[in-house]
Design a protein around this motif. Structure first.
Motif, mmCIF file in Angstrom:
data_model
loop_
_atom_site.group_PDB
_atom_site.id
_atom_site.type_symbol
_atom_site.label_atom_id
_atom_site.label_comp_id
_atom_site.label_asym_id
_atom_site.label_seq_id
_atom_site.Cartn_x
_atom_site.Cartn_y
_atom_site.Cartn_z
ATOM 1 N N ARG A 1 -2.836 1.005 -16.493
ATOM 2 C CA ARG A 1 -1.397 1.269 -16.397
ATOM 3 C C ARG A 1 -1.170 2.781 -16.327
ATOM 4 O O ARG A 1 -1.565 3.523 -17.236
ATOM 5 N N CYS A 2 -0.564 3.239 -15.245
ATOM 6 C CA CYS A 2 -0.433 4.680 -14.999
ATOM 7 C C CYS A 2 0.818 5.219 -15.689
ATOM 8 O O CYS A 2 1.843 5.490 -15.052
ATOM 9 N N GLY B 1 0.153 3.211 -20.896
ATOM 10 C CA GLY B 1 -1.209 2.857 -20.508
ATOM 11 C C GLY B 1 -2.238 3.647 -21.296
ATOM 12 O O GLY B 1 -3.265 3.103 -21.730
ATOM 13 N N TYR B 2 -1.967 4.930 -21.497
ATOM 14 C CA TYR B 2 -2.881 5.753 -22.292
ATOM 15 C C TYR B 2 -2.891 5.296 -23.750
ATOM 16 O O TYR B 2 -3.955 5.170 -24.372
ATOM 17 N N PHE B 3 -1.710 5.023 -24.303
ATOM 18 C CA PHE B 3 -1.653 4.541 -25.687
ATOM 19 C C PHE B 3 -2.366 3.194 -25.827
ATOM 20 O O PHE B 3 -2.997 2.919 -26.851
ATOM 21 N N GLN B 4 -2.252 2.355 -24.810
ATOM 22 C CA GLN B 4 -2.945 1.065 -24.829
ATOM 23 C C GLN B 4 -4.449 1.263 -24.921
ATOM 24 O O GLN B 4 -5.155 0.515 -25.621
ATOM 25 N N LEU B 5 -4.938 2.296 -24.240
ATOM 26 C CA LEU B 5 -6.355 2.644 -24.315
ATOM 27 C C LEU B 5 -6.752 3.109 -25.718
ATOM 28 O O LEU B 5 -7.867 2.854 -26.179
ATOM 29 N N SER C 1 -13.904 7.326 -24.100
ATOM 30 C CA SER C 1 -14.134 7.905 -22.776
ATOM 31 C C SER C 1 -13.005 7.452 -21.857
ATOM 32 O O SER C 1 -12.700 6.264 -21.762
ATOM 33 N N PHE C 2 -12.352 8.403 -21.214
ATOM 34 C CA PHE C 2 -11.280 8.051 -20.272
ATOM 35 C C PHE C 2 -11.140 9.152 -19.235
ATOM 36 O O PHE C 2 -11.614 10.279 -19.420
ATOM 37 N N VAL C 3 -10.480 8.811 -18.154
ATOM 38 C CA VAL C 3 -10.208 9.766 -17.073
ATOM 39 C C VAL C 3 -8.712 10.037 -17.079
ATOM 40 O O VAL C 3 -7.906 9.145 -16.779
ATOM 41 N N ALA C 4 -8.320 11.253 -17.432
ATOM 42 C CA ALA C 4 -6.897 11.580 -17.553
ATOM 43 C C ALA C 4 -6.135 11.327 -16.261
ATOM 44 O O ALA C 4 -4.976 10.907 -16.280
#
Length: 342
Positions: free
Chosen positions: A74-75, A79-83, A93-96
């Motif tokens: 989710r962009c 989506g980031y908080f879900q991660l 590990s994630f790609v901003a």
């Protein structure tokens, strides 16, 4: 490179024009600093700033936002908080870039040097889980700081890619608002010319800096106490925007007393708590913005910076409206004055 300029637009009172000010301020700042890379983080479940940047009402900004939220991952900030929910205390590990949108690819009126982490109503659904994670008791660790650092963790990965960050905050003091404020170092605080705005700005200083809490009981749980205990700096108030002053007569006499009382409150705090401000003299910390009126309606319906708004009759949602040159000039000058103080 360490990001030194991270501005949060916030007031815990709704209706102060925070998002409209943020949109015009960010786009004008980008126009005036074309060599800077600017990141906007929309930390508001309403995501109105994202809709404006993606095109506004008339140019399907809402549909474009929904499409970004429908991607996998989710962009959006949601989506980031879900991660982060399964890994709240150690960044996974994630790609901003997976969570970043370039608004100019959807709305040509937006400067190309702006990137966006879209807002997301998912924040409201995530709020209870985020609160629970932050309040866990884990010996030898500080779960609250780990969660409050989520946006800081995100910015750390892209440090060097951007020169300035703007965060649009929800009119609340929910945990996701605290996450946004903890990632900023300067606060832009819009106020209105009414008595509720005076109470709101007093509340804002209490919530962020722990000033004039009703009881010592609350002190241990205060945002400022917990950040200070972790050796972390608080964001400073950089600018107080007296917003939506009447178009025709400046600060009307009926409201002048309220605005003066807000200034008096800030003047007292400048003497008692100078460390919470970036300015030392009152005139350097205030700017006055007149009501944008029809000019604002057109700009926000079309997702346009004031520099791209045209004088004359235009159609907005099947209604004919007229932008007058004098009012457009006033709106542009008001934002110019604000941006000059950033």
């Amino acid at each position: 490179m360490i990001l030194n300029n991270k501005y949060a637009f916030w007031n815990n009172k709704g209706g102060t024009g925070k998002t409209s000010l943020a949109f015009q301020s960010v786009t004008r700042y980008a126009e005036k600093h074309p060599k800077e890379r600017i990141l906007v983080v929309d930390v508001c479940p309403q995501a109105n700033l994202s809709e404006l940047l993606l095109g506004g009402l008339n140019n399907n900004g809402s549909d474009k936002l929904l499409a970004r939220q429908g991607l996998v991952p989710r962009c959006s900030i949601g989506g980031y908080f879900q991660l982060r929910l399964p890994s709240p205390y150690v960044p996974p590990s994630f790609v901003a870039a997976d969570f970043v949108t370039t608004p100019s690819t959807f709305n040509v009126a937006v400067p190309t040097n702006i990137d966006l982490v879209c807002g997301d109503p998912l924040l409201e659904l995530q709020a209870n889980a985020v609160n629970t994670l932050a309040n866990n008791q884990i010996p030898g660790s500080n779960p609250w700081i780990a969660v409050v650092d989520w946006i800081n963790d995100f910015l750390a990965q892209i440090d060097g890619d951007y020169d300035t960050v703007f965060l649009d905050c929800n009119p609340s003091f929910s945990l996701y608002t605290q996450i946004a404020l903890a990632a900023s170092n300067r606060i832009v605080l819009p106020v209105m010319a009414d008595d509720s705005s005076r109470r709101a700005i007093q509340n804002a200083f209490s919530l962020v800096y722990g000033l004039k809490l009703p009881s010592e009981i609350y002190s241990a749980y205060a945002f400022a106490t917990k950040l200070n205990a972790a050796g972390r700096a608080l964001p400073k108030v950089h600018l107080i925007v007296k917003n939506r002053i009447t178009q025709y007569m400046g600060a009307a006499s009926a409201y002048a007393a309220v605005l003066k009382s807000i200034e008096d409150d800030v003047q007292k705090l400048l003497k008692s708590n100078p460390e919470i401000f970036t300015f030392s003299k009152l005139p350097n910390g205030f700017v006055e913005i007149r009501d944008f009126q029809t000019t604002g309606v057109v700009a926000f319906a079309k997702g346009l910076p004031f520099s791209r708004v045209q004088v004359g009759k235009q159609t907005i949602s099947s209604h004919r409206v007229q932008v007058k040159g004098e009012y457009l000039d006033n709106a542009r000058q008001a934002i110019e004055d604000l941006v000059d103080l950033l």
